[in-house]
Design a protein around this motif. Structure first.
Motif, PDB file in Angstrom:
ATOM      1  N   TYR A   1     -45.172  86.825  48.512  1.00  0.00           N
ATOM      2  CA  TYR A   1     -43.883  86.875  49.353  1.00  0.00           C
ATOM      3  C   TYR A   1     -41.978  87.191  48.826  1.00  0.00           C
ATOM      4  O   TYR A   1     -41.990  87.095  48.046  1.00  0.00           O
TER       5      TYR A   1
ATOM      6  N   LEU B   1     -36.704  82.695  26.999  1.00  0.00           N
ATOM      7  CA  LEU B   1     -36.667  83.875  27.777  1.00  0.00           C
ATOM      8  C   LEU B   1     -37.448  85.477  27.675  1.00  0.00           C
ATOM      9  O   LEU B   1     -36.656  85.712  29.363  1.00  0.00           O
ATOM     10  N   THR B   2     -38.846  85.315  28.258  1.00  0.00           N
ATOM     11  CA  THR B   2     -39.130  86.700  29.102  1.00  0.00           C
ATOM     12  C   THR B   2     -39.847  86.452  30.556  1.00  0.00           C
ATOM     13  O   THR B   2     -39.340  87.142  31.052  1.00  0.00           O
ATOM     14  N   ASP B   3     -39.868  85.401  31.264  1.00  0.00           N
ATOM     15  CA  ASP B   3     -40.255  84.911  32.723  1.00  0.00           C
ATOM     16  C   ASP B   3     -39.156  83.706  32.686  1.00  0.00           C
ATOM     17  O   ASP B   3     -39.433  83.666  33.836  1.00  0.00           O
ATOM     18  N   GLY B   4     -38.480  83.512  32.344  1.00  0.00           N
ATOM     19  CA  GLY B   4     -37.541  81.903  32.952  1.00  0.00           C
ATOM     20  C   GLY B   4     -38.214  80.751  33.102  1.00  0.00           C
ATOM     21  O   GLY B   4     -37.683  80.359  33.769  1.00  0.00           O
ATOM     22  N   ARG B   5     -39.758  81.226  32.738  1.00  0.00           N
ATOM     23  CA  ARG B   5     -40.424  79.401  32.658  1.00  0.00           C
ATOM     24  C   ARG B   5     -40.081  78.627  32.221  1.00  0.00           C
ATOM     25  O   ARG B   5     -39.045  78.443  31.452  1.00  0.00           O
ATOM     26  N   VAL B   6     -39.955  77.011  33.409  1.00  0.00           N
ATOM     27  CA  VAL B   6     -39.752  76.017  32.600  1.00  0.00           C
ATOM     28  C   VAL B   6     -40.452  75.915  31.137  1.00  0.00           C
ATOM     29  O   VAL B   6     -42.099  75.302  31.584  1.00  0.00           O
TER      30      VAL B   6
ATOM     31  N   ASN C   1     -35.415  77.321  29.703  1.00  0.00           N
ATOM     32  CA  ASN C   1     -36.557  78.750  30.149  1.00  0.00           C
ATOM     33  C   ASN C   1     -36.510  79.012  28.967  1.00  0.00           C
ATOM     34  O   ASN C   1     -36.736  79.762  28.626  1.00  0.00           O
TER      35      ASN C   1
ATOM     36  N   LEU D   1     -31.215  83.395  37.410  1.00  0.00           N
ATOM     37  CA  LEU D   1     -32.314  82.345  36.453  1.00  0.00           C
ATOM     38  C   LEU D   1     -31.883  81.295  36.917  1.00  0.00           C
ATOM     39  O   LEU D   1     -31.060  80.896  37.399  1.00  0.00           O
ATOM     40  N   GLN D   2     -33.179  80.772  37.998  1.00  0.00           N
ATOM     41  CA  GLN D   2     -33.230  79.525  38.233  1.00  0.00           C
ATOM     42  C   GLN D   2     -33.696  78.319  37.688  1.00  0.00           C
ATOM     43  O   GLN D   2     -34.100  78.693  36.579  1.00  0.00           O
TER      44      GLN D   2
ATOM     45  N   TRP E   1     -39.320  85.041  41.731  1.00  0.00           N
ATOM     46  CA  TRP E   1     -40.404  85.151  39.917  1.00  0.00           C
ATOM     47  C   TRP E   1     -41.479  85.789  39.455  1.00  0.00           C
ATOM     48  O   TRP E   1     -41.467  86.724  39.081  1.00  0.00           O
ATOM     49  N   VAL E   2     -40.038  86.293  39.645  1.00  0.00           N
ATOM     50  CA  VAL E   2     -39.672  88.253  38.191  1.00  0.00           C
ATOM     51  C   VAL E   2     -39.763  87.668  37.210  1.00  0.00           C
ATOM     52  O   VAL E   2     -39.199  86.638  36.769  1.00  0.00           O
ATOM     53  N   LYS E   3     -40.336  88.399  36.186  1.00  0.00           N
ATOM     54  CA  LYS E   3     -40.498  87.928  34.651  1.00  0.00           C
ATOM     55  C   LYS E   3     -39.249  89.559  34.100  1.00  0.00           C
ATOM     56  O   LYS E   3     -38.799  90.692  34.298  1.00  0.00           O
ATOM     57  N   LEU E   4     -38.215  88.795  33.526  1.00  0.00           N
ATOM     58  CA  LEU E   4     -37.313  89.219  32.444  1.00  0.00           C
ATOM     59  C   LEU E   4     -37.948  90.922  32.441  1.00  0.00           C
ATOM     60  O   LEU E   4     -36.924  92.513  32.829  1.00  0.00           O
TER      61      LEU E   4
ATOM     62  N   ARG F   1     -44.726  86.480  43.614  1.00  0.00           N
ATOM     63  CA  ARG F   1     -46.190  85.405  43.949  1.00  0.00           C
ATOM     64  C   ARG F   1     -46.421  86.557  45.544  1.00  0.00           C
ATOM     65  O   ARG F   1     -46.795  86.036  46.659  1.00  0.00           O
TER      66      ARG F   1
ATOM     67  N   HIS G   1     -37.082  77.661  37.610  1.00  0.00           N
ATOM     68  CA  HIS G   1     -38.075  77.678  37.375  1.00  0.00           C
ATOM     69  C   HIS G   1     -38.826  79.060  37.087  1.00  0.00           C
ATOM     70  O   HIS G   1     -39.913  79.195  36.237  1.00  0.00           O
ATOM     71  N   ALA G   2     -37.421  80.107  37.042  1.00  0.00           N
ATOM     72  CA  ALA G   2     -37.805  81.453  36.756  1.00  0.00           C
ATOM     73  C   ALA G   2     -36.319  81.987  37.162  1.00  0.00           C
ATOM     74  O   ALA G   2     -35.249  81.799  37.310  1.00  0.00           O
ATOM     75  N   TYR G   3     -36.564  83.489  36.935  1.00  0.00           N
ATOM     76  CA  TYR G   3     -35.662  84.432  37.223  1.00  0.00           C
ATOM     77  C   TYR G   3     -35.886  84.771  39.017  1.00  0.00           C
ATOM     78  O   TYR G   3     -37.021  84.649  39.491  1.00  0.00           O
TER      79      TYR G   3
END
Ligand code: SF4
Lengths: 551, 96
Positions: free
Chosen positions: A82, B11-16, B9, A47-48, A95-98, A80, A50-52
């Motif tokens: 790239y 859970l599902t996509d880690g977004r802020v 973040n 987990l970074q 930018w992957v989704k869990l 996205r 902005h996203a996974y």
């Protein structure tokens, strides 16, 4: 290249199914984040900010067009469009989704890829010379041994919970292109006086907050005894490595605390016991694995020029590219092509899906379907006929991939830094971009010559700043980004840790400071003297004087 | 004025995301509910923890923002980068 057998295929598919179940349990609440985190990390999922982020292993940097096309597809469908090639010969999707990660892992498994051993305190993806199997200065193909190490280390029960992560690098050529001396174990293939091939074993190199150069603990190890010897090193480390303080847990600290000689003696003692009755790799298995790395079917008579010289004379850009991005191949008539992922003002290591497909096509058409990822965040076409170089260059140029800067100042290694990384103390990417723009004139870059400029966004040093000829470390000071410069680092056979030159510079001043360092070098160098050699001769003094007089 | 809001973040996509009204989470910092003192901050965090239990977000924490320019801006660089995304490779759905 290595192809999965039935065992590998089943194993990777099972892992995907297991992770699918683990993700479902996390999403339903059966697993807490605390319980799930080690499981996702074992599958390369971080987990970074902005996203996974999913880190996909490219074992020892070797892959093929089918795999590259699948990576392009994954980047389009699940990310996205790239991907980012890392300093560990891996690729990351930011930018992957869990809930989609199990599908991504399934797509990777279709092309014999996975994300195992890209995280956690295990033996990580093995590093290799990206020119392995092609280089003119090669003793033996390092990838055979990388694959053997990969098979031995994958989910090795004894070494899955080491005190810290563990990185092994193998180099089979005269020149060290695998940064052996900054790995936990560096293995250099060599020939002894009787003509036998084996390994020099180096231990305890590493970067991070305590950078160290590996020490040689055995000057020659017969290659058939590699695994028992590695196992002995790992056992000593597993037993004595510190688990109470993660900053002191790497094997380099153990080597430092005990001394290389004491550690070597302990390893030897362990090995004397272990090698008795150790089942070394049977010759038949070695031959089976070696077969996967048999040289491709190269033409004997490929030497014909077919207009190469004329094209070179007619086009200065092509000539520059030949000079910097093309290296000697062991087979006459062939060459090794480095595809720079460092366009002017670009993000080092980034490549978009269309470019991935172009590279895949080129590998298939012109390089016996082989591709390599380098720890310098570039790509390599290892087996290109010289007479195809011009067409390869034109196709690369048409897609923004022909930057002729390999090994020059704008061929910058940069970690993702604070643009993505949750551990960062400052950004790396904008600094790389501004330096690459500042030195955009290729003639000027050529005049500066061989130079490694490496940038890390924190002391973990993923951007190899300690071993950059010019290293830049991003720090935070009073809420602002600050950049510390080190000079004189190198990761080749004469590896050295760069010296901190003085107080750090602000984000606005860092490109100026680099320019001052370069101007000082240009003023003081002797004819033909590379930056790193001039620094060794001159020392810190003149650089420091100029930097802090003008800033 | 210095204020605190809760970020995490998803859970599902880690977004802020930022804790908004009615226990909801928003990708826009402007939707974030503010706390003006320690007591309000603690209450916000407690509310956020309930979302952890419901598997909506991961690791909520308090961050300091300023509204001096008329818009919410995170004080620390790291938080500003989380707020605005990386300079490169940004797409519209990510910008604030
Ligand atoms: S060096 Fe630091 S900022 Fe850069 S990728 Fe590694 S951990 Fe992140």
């Amino acid at each position: 290249m290595y192809r999965y057998d039935e065992f590998d295929q089943t194993f990777v598919r099972q892992r995907v199914a297991q992770f699918r179940d683990q993700v479902a349990r996390r999403l339903s609440g059966d697993l807490s984040e605390e319980e799930f985190k080690p499981l996702r990390l074992m599958n390369g999922l971080y987990l970074q900010l902005h996203a996974y982020m999913l880190r996909v292993a490219i074992p020892y940097g070797t892959f093929c067009s089918r795999q590259m096309r699948q990576l392009a597809d994954i980047s389009r469908h699940y990310d996205r469009g790239y991907g980012h090639f890392t300093t560990r010969q891996n690729i990351q999707f930011n930018w992957v989704k869990l809930d989609e990660v199990p599908d991504i892992l399934a797509a990777l498994a279709e092309v014999e890829m996975h994300a195992i051993q890209t995280s956690g305190n295990c033996i990580r993806n093995v590093t290799a010379d990206p020119f392995a199997g092609a280089a003119a200065d090669e003793i033996e193909d390092a990838r055979i041994w990388c694959e053997i190490i990969r098979q031995w280390s994958t989910l090795h029960p004894e070494f899955s919970f080491l005190p810290r992560k563990f990185k092994i690098s193998v180099n089979g050529a005269i020149e060290d292109r695998a940064a052996l001396r900054v790995h936990d174990i560096g293995l250099q293939l060599k020939q002894n006086d009787t003509g036998e091939i084996g390994f020099e074993v180096m231990v305890g190199g590493g970067q991070g907050r305590t950078p160290m150069i590996a020490k040689s603990i055995r000057s020659f190890l017969p290659k058939e005894e590699l695994l028992s010897y590695l196992e002995s090193i790992l056992r000593v480390y597993n037993l004595l490595g510190r688990r109470d303080n993660k900053y002191k847990a790497r094997i380099k600290i153990l080597v430092h605390d005990l001394g290389a000689e004491t550690l070597a003696n302990m390893v030897e003692r362990e090995w004397q016991q272990l090698r008795e009755g150790y089942v070394n790799l049977p010759d038949s298995e070695l031959a089976r694995i070696a077969c996967y790395f048999a040289p491709p079917d190269l033409e004997d008579a490929a030497e014909t020029d077919n207009g190469l010289d004329r094209a070179r004379r007619a086009n200065g850009q092509f000539e520059s590219w030949l000079e910097h991005n093309v290296n000697a191949h062991k087979q006459p008539g062939y060459a090794i092509v480095t595809i720079s992922l460092k366009p002017e003002g670009g993000v080092p290591g980034d490549i978009d899906a269309d470019q991935m497909e172009v590279v895949a096509d080129l590998a298939q058409r012109f390089s016996h379907d082989e591709l390599r990822a380098t720890y310098q965040q570039n790509l390599v076409l290892p087996h290109v006929r010289k007479r195809d170089l011009h067409v390869v260059w034109r196709l690369l140029a048409a897609h923004g991939l022909s930057t002729a800067n390999h090994g020059l100042i704008s061929d910058i290694i940069a970690c993702p830094g604070m643009d993505y990384c949750s551990l960062a103390t400052a950004r790396s990417i904008p600094v790389a971009q501004s330096i690459s723009q500042r030195f955009n004139d290729l003639t000027r870059q050529k005049n500066i010559g061989d130079l490694r400029l490496n940038i890390s966004g924190c002391i973990n040093a993923c951007g190899h700043h300690h071993v950059g000829h010019i290293g830049i470390l991003g720090l935070e000071k009073n809420g602002a980004e600050n950049y510390q410069i080190t000079l004189g680092g190198r990761s080749d056979r004469s590896a050295a840790i760069g010296e901190i030159i003085g107080p750090a510079f602000s984000a606005e001043k860092i490109a100026d400071a680099v320019e001052t360092v370069i101007d000082t070098y240009l003023d003081l160098r002797q004819p033909g003297e590379r930056f790193v050699d001039a620094y060794a001769r001159l020392g810190r003094g003149p650089f420091k004087e100029r930097l802090y007089a003008t800033h | 004025m210095k204020l605190e809001i809760v970020s995490a973040n998803r859970l599902t996509d880690g977004r802020v995301v930022y804790l908004s009204h009615g226990g909801r989470w928003s990708e826009k910092i402007v939707d974030g509910r503010t706390a003006r003192n320690d007591k309000e901050s603690a209450a916000l965090l407690t509310e956020a923890e309930a979302s952890v239990a419901k598997c909506l977000v991961i690791d909520p924490y308090l961050l300091t923002i300023s509204d001096e320019t008329g818009a919410f801006t995170a004080m620390r660089l790291r938080e500003r980068i989380r707020q605005f995304g990386p300079k490169v490779n940004q797409t519209l759905d990510q910008s604030v």
